[in-house]
Design a protein around this motif. Structure first.
Motif, PDB file in Angstrom:
ATOM      1  N   ALA C  28      -3.171  40.467  -4.814  1.00  0.00           N
ATOM      2  CA  ALA C  28      -2.433  40.954  -3.653  1.00  0.00           C
ATOM      3  C   ALA C  28      -3.390  41.508  -2.599  1.00  0.00           C
ATOM      4  O   ALA C  28      -3.249  41.239  -1.402  1.00  0.00           O
ATOM      5  CB  ALA C  28      -1.422  42.027  -4.072  1.00  0.00           C
ATOM      6  N   TYR C  31      -5.178  38.704  -0.936  1.00  0.00           N
ATOM      7  CA  TYR C  31      -4.222  38.007  -0.081  1.00  0.00           C
ATOM      8  C   TYR C  31      -3.992  38.765   1.230  1.00  0.00           C
ATOM      9  O   TYR C  31      -4.105  38.205   2.323  1.00  0.00           O
ATOM     10  CB  TYR C  31      -2.911  37.854  -0.854  1.00  0.00           C
ATOM     11  N   HIS C  32      -3.697  40.046   1.120  1.00  0.00           N
ATOM     12  CA  HIS C  32      -3.389  40.813   2.327  1.00  0.00           C
ATOM     13  C   HIS C  32      -4.629  40.989   3.202  1.00  0.00           C
ATOM     14  O   HIS C  32      -4.538  40.922   4.424  1.00  0.00           O
ATOM     15  CB  HIS C  32      -2.776  42.165   1.960  1.00  0.00           C
ATOM     16  N   GLY C  75      -1.740  30.857  -6.971  1.00  0.00           N
ATOM     17  CA  GLY C  75      -1.647  31.053  -5.529  1.00  0.00           C
ATOM     18  C   GLY C  75      -1.281  29.809  -4.745  1.00  0.00           C
ATOM     19  O   GLY C  75      -1.481  29.761  -3.535  1.00  0.00           O
ATOM     20  N   LEU C  76      -0.718  28.808  -5.420  1.00  0.00           N
ATOM     21  CA  LEU C  76      -0.297  27.597  -4.717  1.00  0.00           C
ATOM     22  C   LEU C  76       1.048  27.816  -4.032  1.00  0.00           C
ATOM     23  O   LEU C  76       1.699  28.829  -4.243  1.00  0.00           O
ATOM     24  CB  LEU C  76      -0.190  26.439  -5.728  1.00  0.00           C
ATOM     25  N   GLY C  77       1.475  26.886  -3.212  1.00  0.00           N
ATOM     26  CA  GLY C  77       2.828  26.938  -2.659  1.00  0.00           C
ATOM     27  C   GLY C  77       2.906  27.239  -1.178  1.00  0.00           C
ATOM     28  O   GLY C  77       3.974  27.146  -0.596  1.00  0.00           O
ATOM     29  N   GLY C  78       1.802  27.627  -0.561  1.00  0.00           N
ATOM     30  CA  GLY C  78       1.879  27.855   0.868  1.00  0.00           C
ATOM     31  C   GLY C  78       1.528  29.276   1.246  1.00  0.00           C
ATOM     32  O   GLY C  78       1.196  30.102   0.397  1.00  0.00           O
ATOM     33  N   SER C  79       1.634  29.556   2.539  1.00  0.00           N
ATOM     34  CA  SER C  79       1.042  30.784   3.057  1.00  0.00           C
ATOM     35  C   SER C  79       1.709  32.052   2.554  1.00  0.00           C
ATOM     36  O   SER C  79       1.110  33.121   2.599  1.00  0.00           O
ATOM     37  CB  SER C  79       1.045  30.750   4.580  1.00  0.00           C
ATOM     38  N   ALA C  80       2.938  31.985   2.063  1.00  0.00           N
ATOM     39  CA  ALA C  80       3.581  33.207   1.579  1.00  0.00           C
ATOM     40  C   ALA C  80       3.280  33.474   0.116  1.00  0.00           C
ATOM     41  O   ALA C  80       3.612  34.542  -0.402  1.00  0.00           O
ATOM     42  CB  ALA C  80       5.097  33.122   1.766  1.00  0.00           C
ATOM     43  N   ASP C  81       2.684  32.513  -0.537  1.00  0.00           N
ATOM     44  CA  ASP C  81       2.577  32.566  -1.994  1.00  0.00           C
ATOM     45  C   ASP C  81       1.154  32.796  -2.485  1.00  0.00           C
ATOM     46  O   ASP C  81       0.693  32.157  -3.426  1.00  0.00           O
ATOM     47  CB  ASP C  81       3.139  31.273  -2.587  1.00  0.00           C
ATOM     48  N   GLY C  82       0.470  33.713  -1.878  1.00  0.00           N
ATOM     49  CA  GLY C  82      -0.879  34.013  -2.328  1.00  0.00           C
ATOM     50  C   GLY C  82      -1.884  32.997  -1.845  1.00  0.00           C
ATOM     51  O   GLY C  82      -1.565  32.132  -1.025  1.00  0.00           O
ATOM     52  N   ARG C  83      -3.102  33.135  -2.327  1.00  0.00           N
ATOM     53  CA  ARG C  83      -4.178  32.221  -1.937  1.00  0.00           C
ATOM     54  C   ARG C  83      -4.660  31.484  -3.182  1.00  0.00           C
ATOM     55  O   ARG C  83      -4.857  32.094  -4.228  1.00  0.00           O
ATOM     56  CB  ARG C  83      -5.346  33.020  -1.339  1.00  0.00           C
TER      57      ARG C  83
END
Lengths: 465, 465, 465, 465
Positions: C28, C31-32, C75-83
């Protein structure tokens, strides 16, 4: 050189497309076999190949340096988008198909084409769970690959700025493939001239060893003479001189006479001469002259070369004076050729894979022993079980040292040579041990050269050189 | 057609290499910026671009159908091997660079080359965290891309089997790109002949709409006539006939006269004629004759075509009789051209992106409303903020229906058109909404056509047709 | 044993949650920080930590054997879902937090709690690009972890079926962690009895060595005696007997007297006795009696044990006869304790990491040399630079051999010990070299034991034993 | 509340372990079936399940908020480390096993345990390529799951600070699961008191609807009265008041009398009352009093509530005055209960899945129509084919609006409700449509609450509240 670029580009393109077509065919077959029953496959006239996704050895290739593609996961996205597995890309010139192009042989186009087709059929891309190899023939893609590559069989005839003929054909990199130009071009040249000079990439440990033990074995041709090129600067580097970095000014040891450093570095040249002599071929050392070289330095190289077994060692300055600058070298080569050679291979093919690796390691690289990773041991075992043990060896190795380690200069000895991974190029016809940290995909630097390339106001290309 | 294949192959290769060079450049820059301080970058003469990896829109391309590459994770393997992110491949002809090639304009090679270079510089590959677009110019790779593509600017002059001249140049797919051949080839042809026929892929909803609103806007050229090709079989399919599957025998409705089915399907042709008329260009319907067609069927098509606003509708059998078979069509076209057209675009560029999309959706596709995914809404918003709102629209859509849904035959109306994703091709100069399940990478079937391709005993290629 | 299970489960649960909370906190924060400016972070009262995703060493844990989680991409799935980054799971008992629980020390609950809190703060989870370590304190999660773990500090008091008191507390696995029960339980027991027996997992090469060099160093407690348990069967295995496989009937060499095989295997026991003696502590060998053992076999073990330096070697049959069966062992231990010991550590802490590793390798494992992978060399270098060089060593190693290789039985010597990877558990207070192919996440077999577990018609649990 | 926390923690732990054991079992079975022949499986007494990895619906769970685990790729690392596939994590309370715990029924522990075991056996985790469902029974893990969960069947008896008994048992989240406490606890309470109050999470659109249509159907119990809690602030929010953000001071509209805003928001309360009345159960509105509320505001809520069909609406201030503060509410509830109810379900079970979804959408949510994604359509189709069409519906939806869209306040109507995905919880006994962007795994904020949690100098926990 535009035509050359275009033609070579065409060959690389054909090989790239063919290589990636195979990759797509493998993943597609694995995907469809995972969805269809045996009955459905039979209705289509197909037998289940039973590809084991963990044993797919064929990767994809691209002809740009793309670090991000070294290790990838493909087949993501859901049930319509393939099946997930780990794989990666190599640089296109490392494709087995490029190595094949250089090793295709035949007395005419028709027989060469047939040889190409046969080699394509033998290419192994992976195996079943039980270790049974799967070939391009099994995949039904060997014919298409041969068709895509058929135009690449024509060597490109070029000329030097003085008008001498030169063939440019095939470009397998010498560190990760065999590093030699094509047999077809050599053979064509032999019909056209009295003497044919063919290049083999990097040192006697790399291109030359592969030329003798792989390419000459395929063609049956025997070399009459080895021309070994040396420079004062490279030898000083091997003697312990500081690293030469593009863009920075040269250290004084390279621009001023420094016999102790040179003497230390000549150990490297001596090792290469000894390697060539082991094959029974006379060696002519060609000292490529630079403006800062001194007579004492050239004399030292010549003296040591003869002492190490070279039949001649001459200074050559063709870079400054063209053909005339290489006349003495040419004369020395003619003389060496007339002397006759007793060429023999370094190892017989019927040895086990490890014995062949160890022969090269000790006889050419000066290693004390060879260490195999767990993966390498397993791969060698599988290749011998699959009947590929008879193939010659094509080491993938750095060109910055006779050893696997770029930091070991001069003539290293007594070290342990690590074999990290072993690949089988059955279509090309060799086994490739990967030594140490050798990469099969380069990466772009922070400021790549392409940033200088552009079109100027007159429409001319700039920044290429 | 060998030469054509080779040349087109060369263009695709140049475009593929250039496209992937850009991809490598993006990942390399992102990778190095993640490791270097601002000071280190400045020493190299580079400014931090601050690429947001979630906003990289440039994918990689390959010129084989490779389902497994649709969705991948790149940059795996550790700190030396790039940085992990999700990405994927498109088919090479979907590259923005291919679309650019077809839209490059100029009065001579020099101005075309300059236009190519300018367009390359404008290509947007992603953005910073703050949504600031990043272009090929920013990456420093625009020059190299233009250099790689410079040879592709030469149209290929071919001839038909009767000897008429024909240009073959550029191949952007019509479902996922704009589907038109190049402006340069058209312009060259206009210097050489009285009438120039140029093809735009698929129906009036696809290639024609993009020809008018994108290609004509760039070139400033105005069309004099639309030739709309129809077949009895296709119209019957649109009337509700069973699906035609390659390899299976045709259903009787296609081989016997069936006026009710044909009448139902002509709604599709009428919709296309209405679309063309909306642009103010006269339409000539060319009925491509098949042996099983009946006179009543052709009569019905002609009657309905005229009723729908076509200026002529003629039967043509050039497939059987060559140029002579198309004589009546040619005469009708000449007549239509002399009649004059009042060409106008469907929409002005200064509308918001959604207004332009909705104009095409309602006027051309018959949709009642347009629905945007969350991603599409965000993308449109970002593109307008970035100043790309002025660009024309290039829909990515199935060719099997006037709508987005291959199952909606005839002239569908009253439905909701879903916009799943929106991409900006700023170098080519258009905004691409992706409708429904449209894919940008095809997949290989269970038994791909390449399995038939091989070299026979005489060295001849077999299985291509 | 239900209560024990429940309590231990509670501890493992607390540790699992705390461990995974740390993992979530790391991802987190990374990511942030990737999305926010320095200003935005400061508004929130946070400083940029600058986590280098390639240097995150903290993985996630789960308390089931889950092979599929060994290597994952998160962290897959796009920009809201982590890196996206590569990571993986270990088995929960391999968590550094479990190792911490066993090593927490204090004279009372308050001081133990404080020690727990301090250790949590020191835990290192990765580093910045410049190699600066990042701790739980830096992440702001050390307090929460200590709170989640505070109830785990209470040892569980159990009783044997004869009513003797026994503590059960903490369970770090001995192959991948230090394999000892808690200091707190030992200390509590020392207040309650005259003699405290504490277990350290596996052989003298594993649990005992770690008990002496890690646990005793923390507590300052000195052992008076080593009880070394031996069985005829295990020693025969080390002598070259066939592999014992659960579910198959035992080979005759194990059920009949076989003195040559036993004699060969006793080399293993002798090596363990020598190791214990090296620490200056008297050794009592306890031969755990099986029905098929013969008197000659026990006599041989006793004779050889005394010969190798044990102060006593007694047969014990507590499994059959309870406490009475262990009376002679107890008497021998009391006698040994009265004899006095001169305990000293194997190595001082102020040696370099490699020196400490090599001391254990040569003195305890009999290795001739140690080989470090490239990664291991880099990690050791980084740990010493970060100031962790003073920590003791906690080898992760198979328990099936004194060496790293399960196949090397008896008392192997002269071999090369490979260090594949090195981890730093700064909160627990040790450096963990991973030897050979040691895994930190087991996998389920084809027919896992849980398939036997169920609830019968009376509501009773079946299949646990 | 320490004991409660520990116990609840124990339940969540058991469920988490059991849930992840199932996940490990699925991946392990898929992995081993991919390596073994039918014969090898049969030797082990196993039949090939033929799991289709694309149809595995069971994910893993963790009880911390971990955004990075939403979408992952597991099984990377090579042939020993599982098989790669895409999957992800949900928050542990979203586990079907937690939903099962709340819905287990039985007249005593033995029958409840049996019911638990049966439900575990019915849990569907995926299917074969042909769409045949695969259950925990098929995997052989149902017994082990029931054993791991058996202790969770005991409700926890707590007491309020005034000494009234209260059960705490099971915690399925109301947005992504059914949001009700357990049937077992309710049933136990009914043996112990005259009136039982049971909570159902969030509004009448969420917990209450699921309580009636799912939980009451399982237990056969009929509710006598609905207590609907309202606050002035929440209603003002629904009337269009500005967003309330934790940590910022409240807008004046919330702290001063504002009848127009309140009146607008009461539409939301009226909709909830109408929903409850549709089930035939009398509604008592409980206005939870805040210091800044005014008499006019409460009067308005009461007047409107009665107007909308509530049998009573009373102010309650138990937060300030304890049980005494809720006396009037209690009296109103007793009165309502005596009045009698005519409870009926909203929909019969034998309708198709879509009909049931659409009934809830229109009758409870006020939606005009329902739109299904391609995936949702396919899933519904598969569930009905598999025989799960008879199950009730458990919507996964935001609690911030009666619709799927948190931005639609008040009593929205006329909108389209999007069904993104549909899951089947066959063991719990319901079908779960996921509406809109609903997530099943929360993420940590930039400065998570755990950063405040620590242990102070006295060993006390701080920062929890």
């Amino acid at each position: 050189m535009d035509e050359f670029n275009l033609h070579l580009t065409g060959d690389i393109h054909a090989i790239t497309v063919a290589h990636n077509l195979v990759a797509a065919a493998i993943d597609a077959r694995w995907y469809h076999e995972g969805r269809l029953t045996d009955e459905s496959l039979q209705e289509l006239g197909l037998e289940r190949l039973g590809i084991d996704s963990n044993r797919i050895t064929w990767r994809r290739v691209v002809d740009v340096n793309d670090r991000a593609l070294r290790n990838i996961v493909v087949g993501l996205g859901g049930s319509a988008d393939g099946r997930p597995r780990e794989s990666g890309y190599d640089i296109a010139v490392a494709s087995e198909l490029m190595a094949i192009l250089a090793l295709v042989d035949g007395s005419d186009y028709a027989s060469a084409l047939k040889n190409l087709r046969d080699r394509c059929g033998r290419v192994v891309v992976g195996s079943t769970k039980d270790g049974v190899p799967i070939t391009l023939e099994d995949l039904g893609v060997a014919g298409a690959v041969a068709v895509l590559m058929r135009e690449t069989l024509h060597p490109t005839l070029m000329q030097t700025i003085e008008g001498q003929a030169a063939f440019v054909h095939a470009g397998p990199f010498a560190n990760i493939a065999h590093g030699n130009s094509s047999i077809l071009a050599d053979r064509m040249a032999l019909h056209l001239g009295d003497y044919v000079v063919t290049e083999s990439g990097f040192g006697a440990d790399m291109g030359m060893e592969k030329f003798f033990d792989i390419k000459c074995r395929v063609s049956g041709l025997k070399p009459d003479c080895v021309v070994m090129v040396a420079t004062v600067r490279a030898l000083k580097t091997h003697g312990g001189g500081p690293k030469v970095v593009a863009g920075r000014s040269l250290d004084a040891v390279y621009t001023e006479e420094n016999l102790p450093l040179l003497r230390a570095g000549i150990a490297n040249l001596e090792a290469h001469i000894a390697t060539a002599n082991r094959y029974g071929v006379p060696v002519v050392v060609a000292i490529n002259k630079f403006p800062t070289d001194t007579q004492h330095e050239h004399d030292l190289i010549k003296e040591k070369s003869i002492g190490a077994g070279a039949v001649a060692a001459v200074t050559t300055d063709h870079h400054a004076n063209g053909g005339e600058g290489a006349r003495r070298l040419a004369e020395a080569v003619v003389e060496a050729c007339e002397q006759g050679s007793e060429f023999s291979y370094l190892y017989p093919l019927d040895q086990p894979i490890k014995a062949k690796i160890e022969t090269i390691a000790s006889q050419v690289y000066g290693a004390a022993e060879v260490e195999y990773s767990t993966a390498a041991n397993r791969q060698i075992d599988e290749f011998e079980k699959a009947g590929f043990g008879y193939l010659p060896i094509c080491m993938a190795k750095t060109h910055l040292s006779i050893s696997h380690d770029p930091g070991l200069k001069g003539a290293p000895s007594g070290y342990t040579l690590p074999v990290r991974e072993v690949r089988a190029s059955v279509g090309a016809g060799f086994i490739s041990p990967l030594l140490g940290e050798m990469r099969t995909m380069p990466g772009l630097g922070t400021k790549p050269a392409f940033m200088q390339v552009d079109i100027d106001a007159d429409g001319e290309v700039i920044g290429l050189f």
